[in-house]
Design a protein around this motif. Structure first.
Motif, mmCIF file in Angstrom:
data_model
loop_
_atom_site.group_PDB
_atom_site.id
_atom_site.type_symbol
_atom_site.label_atom_id
_atom_site.label_comp_id
_atom_site.label_asym_id
_atom_site.label_seq_id
_atom_site.Cartn_x
_atom_site.Cartn_y
_atom_site.Cartn_z
ATOM 1 N N ALA A 80 0.826 -1.216 0.000
ATOM 2 C CA ALA A 80 0.000 0.000 0.000
ATOM 3 C C ALA A 80 0.857 1.262 0.000
ATOM 4 O O ALA A 80 0.558 2.225 -0.712
ATOM 5 C CB ALA A 80 -0.926 -0.007 1.195
ATOM 6 N N ASN A 81 1.928 1.264 0.800
ATOM 7 C CA ASN A 81 2.703 2.502 0.953
ATOM 8 C C ASN A 81 3.558 2.821 -0.268
ATOM 9 O O ASN A 81 4.146 3.889 -0.341
ATOM 10 C CB ASN A 81 3.555 2.466 2.226
ATOM 11 N N THR A 85 -1.659 5.530 -5.063
ATOM 12 C CA THR A 85 -3.087 5.740 -4.836
ATOM 13 C C THR A 85 -3.303 6.079 -3.365
ATOM 14 O O THR A 85 -2.422 5.842 -2.551
ATOM 15 C CB THR A 85 -3.893 4.476 -5.161
ATOM 16 N N CYS A 86 -4.479 6.594 -3.061
ATOM 17 C CA CYS A 86 -4.720 7.023 -1.690
ATOM 18 C C CYS A 86 -6.215 6.924 -1.402
ATOM 19 O O CYS A 86 -7.032 7.010 -2.321
ATOM 20 C CB CYS A 86 -4.221 8.453 -1.578
ATOM 21 N N LEU A 94 -8.160 10.338 10.666
ATOM 22 C CA LEU A 94 -7.248 11.459 10.915
ATOM 23 C C LEU A 94 -6.381 11.098 12.118
ATOM 24 O O LEU A 94 -6.780 10.300 12.955
ATOM 25 C CB LEU A 94 -8.052 12.736 11.178
ATOM 26 N N PHE A 95 -5.195 11.698 12.184
ATOM 27 C CA PHE A 95 -4.294 11.390 13.290
ATOM 28 C C PHE A 95 -4.644 12.306 14.463
ATOM 29 O O PHE A 95 -4.416 13.517 14.391
ATOM 30 C CB PHE A 95 -2.842 11.564 12.854
ATOM 31 N N MET A 98 -2.169 14.959 16.028
ATOM 32 C CA MET A 98 -1.553 15.999 15.202
ATOM 33 C C MET A 98 -2.565 17.116 14.945
ATOM 34 O O MET A 98 -3.763 16.867 14.923
ATOM 35 C CB MET A 98 -1.138 15.418 13.852
ATOM 36 N N PHE A 106 1.323 15.343 6.493
ATOM 37 C CA PHE A 106 1.882 14.020 6.772
ATOM 38 C C PHE A 106 2.510 13.343 5.549
ATOM 39 O O PHE A 106 3.686 12.947 5.593
ATOM 40 C CB PHE A 106 0.815 13.115 7.413
ATOM 41 N N PRO A 107 1.763 13.203 4.427
ATOM 42 C CA PRO A 107 2.367 12.502 3.285
ATOM 43 C C PRO A 107 3.600 13.225 2.741
ATOM 44 O O PRO A 107 4.511 12.579 2.221
ATOM 45 C CB PRO A 107 1.253 12.472 2.242
ATOM 46 N N LYS A 109 5.735 15.020 4.632
ATOM 47 C CA LYS A 109 6.808 14.760 5.596
ATOM 48 C C LYS A 109 7.418 13.381 5.330
ATOM 49 O O LYS A 109 8.638 13.216 5.372
ATOM 50 C CB LYS A 109 6.225 14.815 7.019
ATOM 51 N N ILE A 110 6.538 12.415 5.055
ATOM 52 C CA ILE A 110 7.005 11.058 4.765
ATOM 53 C C ILE A 110 7.935 11.065 3.552
ATOM 54 O O ILE A 110 8.915 10.333 3.492
ATOM 55 C CB ILE A 110 5.785 10.124 4.504
ATOM 56 N N ARG A 155 -5.619 16.123 3.167
ATOM 57 C CA ARG A 155 -4.477 15.229 3.421
ATOM 58 C C ARG A 155 -4.271 14.282 2.234
ATOM 59 O O ARG A 155 -3.149 14.038 1.798
ATOM 60 C CB ARG A 155 -4.723 14.444 4.716
ATOM 61 N N ALA A 156 -5.394 13.746 1.730
ATOM 62 C CA ALA A 156 -5.300 12.821 0.598
ATOM 63 C C ALA A 156 -4.775 13.551 -0.642
ATOM 64 O O ALA A 156 -3.968 13.001 -1.390
ATOM 65 C CB ALA A 156 -6.661 12.205 0.320
ATOM 66 N N PHE A 159 -1.069 14.105 -0.780
ATOM 67 C CA PHE A 159 -0.345 12.923 -1.254
ATOM 68 C C PHE A 159 -0.203 12.963 -2.777
ATOM 69 O O PHE A 159 0.688 12.343 -3.338
ATOM 70 C CB PHE A 159 -1.117 11.668 -0.814
ATOM 71 N N SER B 184 0.033 4.145 6.287
ATOM 72 C CA SER B 184 0.644 3.297 5.273
ATOM 73 C C SER B 184 0.142 3.702 3.885
ATOM 74 O O SER B 184 0.918 3.815 2.932
ATOM 75 C CB SER B 184 0.304 1.832 5.579
ATOM 76 N N ASP B 185 -1.148 3.956 3.800
ATOM 77 C CA ASP B 185 -1.755 4.366 2.531
ATOM 78 C C ASP B 185 -1.148 5.686 2.035
ATOM 79 O O ASP B 185 -1.049 5.922 0.844
ATOM 80 C CB ASP B 185 -3.262 4.524 2.757
#
Lengths: 363, 284
Positions: A80-81, A85-86, A94-95, A98, A106-107, A109-110, A155-156, A159, B184-185
């Protein structure tokens, strides 16, 4: 938005995708092509396999058999990671530890994007989702349901996925907010030009937002088409009934496709039918809004007699229930201004024309 | 209405507060009072002085304190590393086998700590279960790991294992599965999920588990005595000696107070940073 009639370039292709859980088969060899930039909604009742399907497409579950292709790259074994796709979750996911800003970032930062750039992008996305800039530092717990929804979307989008999946994200919201967000989602789709794949059990949501609708039942697609097509020309009783109120009459068919029924008085002049006769029987379908109350002198291609049993107010429309002499119920819907001026108990004649009649092959 | 509720809460908690006050606070007050008495007195009818605290520095009692705190810190870190995968499994993976594991760990607590430690002594001593058998089969013996610092830390890890494991499992259970899946997504690797999602969201469990383990290990005595053979003197040992052989209650009290203050400060700092309501399940 894509032109629904244009097949377009497929961005994601599913080939014979099967998923089993022990003895239970949740998906039976699914084939699907998702087109670049379209808004595709997968609709089905609970347990039809739509959530299982979306989890396979984003890589949260492994498929039992079949292939998933993103353009010319096979991705069903990709974790998945690592997929471009998202998904926006039903729970939004949601986290909670945060802030709104950090959730959106988030995405990024990753991926190792610098803090300044992250903040800049998060603020742009807040603006796109019509949230004020000062929400950047707001705690998630302080946001309302609709705001959380927008944060999850932002957020999505941060990404920047090739395809954005939605797993019933509006199901927990109240009616008014849901209606607002349906329109916002459709607008967002148009503004971003992204491919959206949306899952819901609500037909209304599907009708409002989608370019194409895929109806799922017991792990298979029953029909995939544009909304109007599915509504007017369903391929099965299940789809016809799932898409809203419908009148279905079992008929036998002659070699030329001419229907015959004990219940219906059929007066189609010329006898030219839009359907080919493939079987000896079928279901004649007419939606309630196309059924008219006839006076003694009126004519129609299909006529049925009965008595008015009941009427129900549905806001702008009135629904009537007519029972034929053989006990068959027929539903009629009229706009308020065209309401039937009579009372329950009246003997009535109902009629409709061939152009609003569709033949479903299954009997 | 809200005021009535908060008062009802206070009234309901009152009996417990009284019991705690009598059984926990009162002895503490007595120890605090004795710690400021002149040395080697057995009552509180003296003018306060801080001579006992002075002895703490003059006679090197900070060394046992450092040993206690140091070994407690190392064992807490080891406990965290060892317990995390197991606690994660209990909270997220093992399902009904979590109960089996819980019972297995809890059953070990039914046997007294000292007896379990003596069991390890018999197992690890020269000519004991391991070395004895090894020598019988190979003809060559090896040095016993007993009576060294690492074996004391092993003892602390072994004894305080449940005190880290269960709070940690509780903390990890509070991490929503969909948050991990969403991370993860959104592209996060397993390590990034651990750092960004698991550790912060399981923080209440981590803090409670670490505090419990650290506090208990810092005040532990049996491990250093039985497994360590008093290779190093820990602070609890010094306190016991001061109260018994030394007949110096003020010194014992002063040593206790130093330990209590350090641990109390850490506990307050730690607890103030976590949401205890979350861990006892009142909210998520």
């Amino acid at each position: 938005m894509t032109d629904p009639a244009d097949p377009g370039t497929p961005v994601l292709r599913l080939h014979q995708v099967t998923k089993t859980f022990g003895e239970f088969t949740a998906l039976h060899g699914i084939d699907l092509e998702i087109r670049e930039g379209e808004f595709l909604t997968i609709v089905g009742p609970s347990g039809s396999g739509k959530s299982t399907l979306i989890r396979l497409m984003v890589g949260m579950d492994e498929l039992t058999a079949g292939e998933i292709w993103l353009r010319d790259q096979r991705i069903d074994q990709t974790p998945a990671n690592e997929r471009p796709t998202c998904m926006v979750f039903q729970s939004l996911a949601l986290f909670p530890h945060m802030t709104v800003g950090r959730n959106i970032e988030f995405p990024l930062k990753i991926r190792g994007v610098s803090p300044d750039e992250r903040r800049q992008r998060a603020l742009e996305l807040l603006q796109l989702l019509r949230l004020p800039d000062d929400y950047y530092d707001k705690q998630i717990g302080q946001c309302s349901g609709g705001e959380k929804q927008r944060v999850a979307l932002a957020r999505a989008l941060a990404f920047d996925p090739e395809i954005l999946f939605f797993d019933e994200p509006l199901s927990a919201l109240d009616y008014r907010l849901r209606k607002t967000l349906e329109k916002e989602l459709k607008d967002l789709h148009a503004r971003t030009g992204k491919t959206f794949v949306y899952i819901t059990h609500s037909l209304e949501e599907a009708m409002v937002m989608s370019d194409r609708i895929a109806i799922m039942r017991a792990g298979r697609f029953e029909q995939i088409a544009v909304a109007d097509e599915i509504y007017a020309r369903p391929v099965s009783r299940f789809v016809a009934e799932f898409m809203g109120e419908v009148n279905l009459f079992e008929v036998s068919l002659s070699a030329s496709g001419e229907p015959a029924s004990e219940l219906l008085d059929i007066n189609v002049s010329g006898g030219e039918y839009p359907w080919k006769n493939r079987d000896e029987s079928g279901l004649l379908m007419v939606r309630p809004e196309f059924v008219r109350f006839l006076s003694a002198s009126d004519t129609a291609d299909f006529v049925v007699q009965g008595s008015l049993q009941d009427e129900y107010a549905l806001g702008s429309r009135i629904q009537y229930e007519v029972v034929s002499s053989t006990g068959r119920r027929v539903t009629v819907e009229k706009l308020r201004e065209d309401r039937y001026l009579g009372a329950p108990g009246d003997d009535v004649i109902l009629g409709w024309d061939l152009e609003h009649t569709h033949l479903i092959a299954e009997a | 209405m809200e005021r009535l509720h908060s008062r009802l809460g206070l009234f309901s908690a009152l009996p417990m507060l009284v019991v705690l006050g009598l059984c926990f606070l009162a002895p503490l007050v007595v120890v605090a009072a004795f710690s400021v008495m002149p040395r080697k007195v057995f009552d509180l009818a003296h003018l306060p002085d801080f001579s006992a605290y002075l002895v703490f520095f003059q006679q090197g009692y900070y060394k046992p304190l450092f040993w206690s705190l140091g070994m407690a810190l190392v064992s807490t870190v080891i406990l965290f590393v060892v317990c995390w995968p197991l606690a994660f499994g209990m909270a997220k993976v093992f399902r009904r086998f979590t109960l089996v594991l819980t019972v297995a760990v809890v059953v070990s607590l039914f046997v007294s700590e000292n007896i379990r430690l003596f069991g390890w002594v018999l197992t690890l001593m020269k000519g004991g279960l391991i070395e004895g058998h090894w020598r019988a089969f190979t003809g060559e013996g090896f040095e016993s790991p007993l009576y060294k610092v690492p074996i004391i830390i092993f003892g602390l890890v072994y004894v305080y294992f449940p005190f880290m494991l269960f709070p940690l499992a509780q903390g990890i259970a509070m991490v929503p599965d969909d948050a991990r899946q969403a991370a993860s997504d959104l592209g996060a690797s397993k390590w990034q999920i651990l750092r960004e999602i698991d550790l912060p969201l399981a923080a209440p469990g981590i803090v409670v588990g670490s505090l419990l383990s650290f506090v208990l290990a810092a005040g532990a005595l049996a491990e250093s005595k039985l497994l360590g053979g008093q290779t190093v003197i820990v602070i609890a040992d010094s306190v016991e000696t001061a109260f018994t052989y030394g007949q110096d209650w003020p010194l014992g009290s002063a040593l206790s107070m130093v330990l209590i203050l350090i641990i109390g400060a850490m506990a307050i700092f730690g607890i103030s940073r976590v949401d205890l309501d979350a861990i006892i399940g009142r909210k998520r």
